[in-house]
Design an enzyme around this catalytic site. Structure first.
Site, PDB file in Angstrom:
ATOM      1  N   PRO A 265       0.952  -1.300   0.031  1.00 18.60           N
ATOM      2  CA  PRO A 265      -0.124  -0.027   0.022  1.00 18.60           C
ATOM      3  C   PRO A 265       0.876   1.117  -0.060  1.00 18.60           C
ATOM      4  O   PRO A 265       1.886   1.459   0.788  1.00 18.60           O
ATOM      5  CB  PRO A 265      -0.813  -0.152   1.243  1.00 18.60           C
ATOM      6  CG  PRO A 265      -0.906  -1.587   1.631  1.00 18.60           C
ATOM      7  CD  PRO A 265       0.520  -1.953   1.274  1.00 18.60           C
ATOM      8  N   GLU A 266       0.405   2.227  -0.911  1.00 22.57           N
ATOM      9  CA  GLU A 266       1.226   3.471  -1.096  1.00 22.57           C
ATOM     10  C   GLU A 266       0.247   4.613  -0.530  1.00 22.57           C
ATOM     11  O   GLU A 266      -0.882   4.428   0.208  1.00 22.57           O
ATOM     12  CB  GLU A 266       1.809   3.743  -2.375  1.00 22.57           C
ATOM     13  CG  GLU A 266       2.891   2.729  -2.782  1.00 22.57           C
ATOM     14  CD  GLU A 266       3.622   2.833  -4.027  1.00 22.57           C
ATOM     15  OE1 GLU A 266       3.627   4.017  -4.670  1.00 22.57           O
ATOM     16  OE2 GLU A 266       4.110   1.731  -4.556  1.00 22.57           O
TER      17      GLU A 266
END
Ligand SMILES: [Zn+2]
Length: 289
Positions: free
Chosen positions: A2-3
């Site tokens: 996840p960014e």
């Protein structure tokens, strides 16, 4: 992994269902407890499972915010404090009435922290690979890396900060991909969005920052911010394990032009992969110079 957009999606969903609620009980998995007994630090960092439970039980959730790729939950018992969470590789929060309601078995089997709220619902943190982190902090300063993060990419000072960093002796001779993935240069841009932004700008990931004009650096920064916003709107990217708190996937991956591609989506040339800062970097040898 996840960014920024994926973390933003989670925060936007946790906020309305949790703010003002009180945590009535806290469960910590046997896996975490065993790791603590072995002197390891699975997920809970610098706090034991019992202390973690004690600290959070009875606390009220005042705010849920994102800073870079971290989730900041402001809690209040006698005093305000922070629960800071990083999703790591595969961390996911689920808002459910029972653990059985978590949509997929792979997430259900790896629930490590459960916060039971005073409305009877659960905020459950699942983490298949256990690279996620939770810290209980009195203030941000208790975990110094948080203070080193670049400004949020959508605030005015972020561009100036980026240019200063990218042109500094520390970064100017490094490959541009490594520079833009560094959280002290730009907040929240990891491998996926760095790959896409460089492709859109037709910049080779290994090109030294100093060999990109200031004008192009400004455009690159703007491209990164635009892609991050586009992805927030698309509900983030689901490559493997990212889900939102209702178990749904994002759709940004359908718009990728380069990440995970065998052939360039612009010219059809076979893509190449090079390792930069320990991460596989995909690019088009024909379009990206
Ligand atoms: Zn191409």
């Amino acid at each position: 992994m996840p960014e920024l957009p994926e973390v933003e999606g989670v925060v936007r969903q946790i906020r309305p269902v949790s703010i003002g609620k009180r945590i009535v009980s806290v469960d910590v998995s046997e896996t975490i407890r065993k790791s603590k007994h072995l002197g390891k630090e699975a997920i809970l960092k610098r706090i034991g499972a019992d202390s973690f439970q004690e600290r959070l039980t009875g606390a009220q959730i005042l705010a849920v915010e994102r800073r870079s790729k971290y989730i900041y939950m402001t809690l209040k018992s006698e005093q305000e404090f922070l629960l800071v969470n990083h999703l790591g590789m595969s961390g996911a929060w689920f808002f459910v009435d029972s653990l059985l309601s978590i949509p997929e078995d792979k997430f259900r089997r790896h629930v490590h922290v459960v916060l039971t709220l005073d409305d009877g619902n659960l905020l459950a943190f699942s983490d298949i690979r256990r690279f996620g982190e939770m810290r209980v902090l009195e203030t941000e300063a208790d975990f110094p890396p948080l203070l080193l993060m670049a400004p949020e990419p959508f605030v005015d000072e972020a561009l100036e900060w980026f240019l200063q960093q990218a042109e500094s002796p520390k970064f100017r001779n490094k490959p541009i991909k490594e520079v833009i993935m560094d959280g002290t240069v730009i907040s929240g841009c990891g491998n996926i969005y760095a790959t896409e932004a460089l492709f859109r700008m037709r910049i080779h990931p290994k090109r030294a920052a100093s060999r990109i004009s200031r004008k192009r650096k400004v455009e690159l920064f703007q491209a990164i911010a635009a892609i991050l916003l586009e992805s927030i709107d698309a509900g983030g990217s689901t490559i493997s394990d990212y889900r939102n708190i209702n178990g749904e996937s994002g759709s940004m991956q359908n718009r990728f032009g380069m990440y995970g591609k065998k052939a360039c989506s612009f010219c059809g040339t076979e893509t190449k992969t090079v390792k930069i800062a320990g991460r596989a970097s995909v690019y088009c040898p024909s379009c990206q110079k």
